[in-house]
Design a protein around this motif. Structure first.
Motif, short mmCIF file in Angstrom:
data_model
loop_
_atom_site.label_atom_id
_atom_site.label_comp_id
_atom_site.label_asym_id
_atom_site.label_seq_id
_atom_site.Cartn_x
_atom_site.Cartn_y
_atom_site.Cartn_z
N GLU A 59 9.59 47.80 -51.80
CA GLU A 59 9.58 47.27 -53.17
C GLU A 59 10.95 46.69 -53.52
OE1 GLU A 59 8.04 46.13 -56.81
OE2 GLU A 59 6.94 46.97 -55.14
N ASN A 60 12.03 47.38 -53.13
CA ASN A 60 13.38 46.90 -53.41
C ASN A 60 13.69 45.61 -52.66
OD1 ASN A 60 13.93 48.96 -55.17
ND2 ASN A 60 14.94 50.24 -53.65
N ASN A 114 9.18 52.63 -51.56
CA ASN A 114 10.22 52.19 -52.48
C ASN A 114 11.17 51.19 -51.81
OD1 ASN A 114 11.57 52.09 -54.91
ND2 ASN A 114 12.98 53.71 -54.31
N ARG A 143 11.31 42.88 -54.19
CA ARG A 143 11.47 42.77 -55.65
C ARG A 143 10.24 42.15 -56.31
NH1 ARG A 143 17.63 40.84 -55.96
NH2 ARG A 143 18.45 42.48 -54.67
N ARG A 144 9.13 42.78 -56.10
CA ARG A 144 7.87 42.27 -56.62
C ARG A 144 7.71 42.50 -58.11
NH1 ARG A 144 3.30 44.38 -52.84
NH2 ARG A 144 2.10 43.06 -54.23
N THR A 145 8.46 43.47 -58.63
CA THR A 145 8.37 43.77 -60.05
C THR A 145 9.45 42.98 -60.79
OG1 THR A 145 7.66 46.01 -59.51
CG2 THR A 145 8.42 45.61 -61.76
N PRO A 146 9.06 42.10 -61.71
CA PRO A 146 10.07 41.33 -62.44
C PRO A 146 10.99 42.25 -63.22
CG PRO A 146 7.84 40.51 -62.88
CD PRO A 146 7.69 41.79 -62.12
N GLN A 147 12.23 41.84 -63.33
CA GLN A 147 13.16 42.64 -64.12
C GLN A 147 13.79 41.76 -65.19
OE1 GLN A 147 15.93 43.24 -60.71
NE2 GLN A 147 17.51 42.88 -62.23
N GLN A 148 14.19 42.39 -66.25
CA GLN A 148 14.86 41.70 -67.34
C GLN A 148 16.33 41.58 -66.96
OE1 GLN A 148 13.18 40.50 -69.81
NE2 GLN A 148 14.84 39.72 -71.04
#
Length: 72
Positions: A6-7, A3, A10-15
């Motif tokens: 990942e933070n 985790n 920031r591989r996961t796009p966020q709105q």
């Protein structure tokens, strides 16, 4: 994947919220204005390594401010 990793990446796009988008836009606008000022200084007094370092730091400041605004 951890985790923490990942933070950081920031591989996961966020709105982004409207407020976040406005803040990022403001930061980038102020950064661009300061960059332009540095360009004008360079035109009148000559470009230097110091001036390039200042421009690099403006770019870095915008990046870090954006990262803060979008922090989870």
């Amino acid at each position: 994947m951890s985790n923490a990793r990942e933070n950081v990446m920031r591989r996961t796009p966020q709105q982004l919220s409207d407020l976040q988008q406005d803040r990022i836009s403001n930061v980038k606008e102020y950064g661009a204005d300061f960059w332009d000022l540095l360009d004008r200084i360079g035109i009148s007094s000559g470009h230097s390594r110091e001036l390039q370092l200042a421009k690099d730091r403006v770019e870095e400041a915008v990046m870090w401010a954006t990262k803060h605004i979008t922090a989870p």
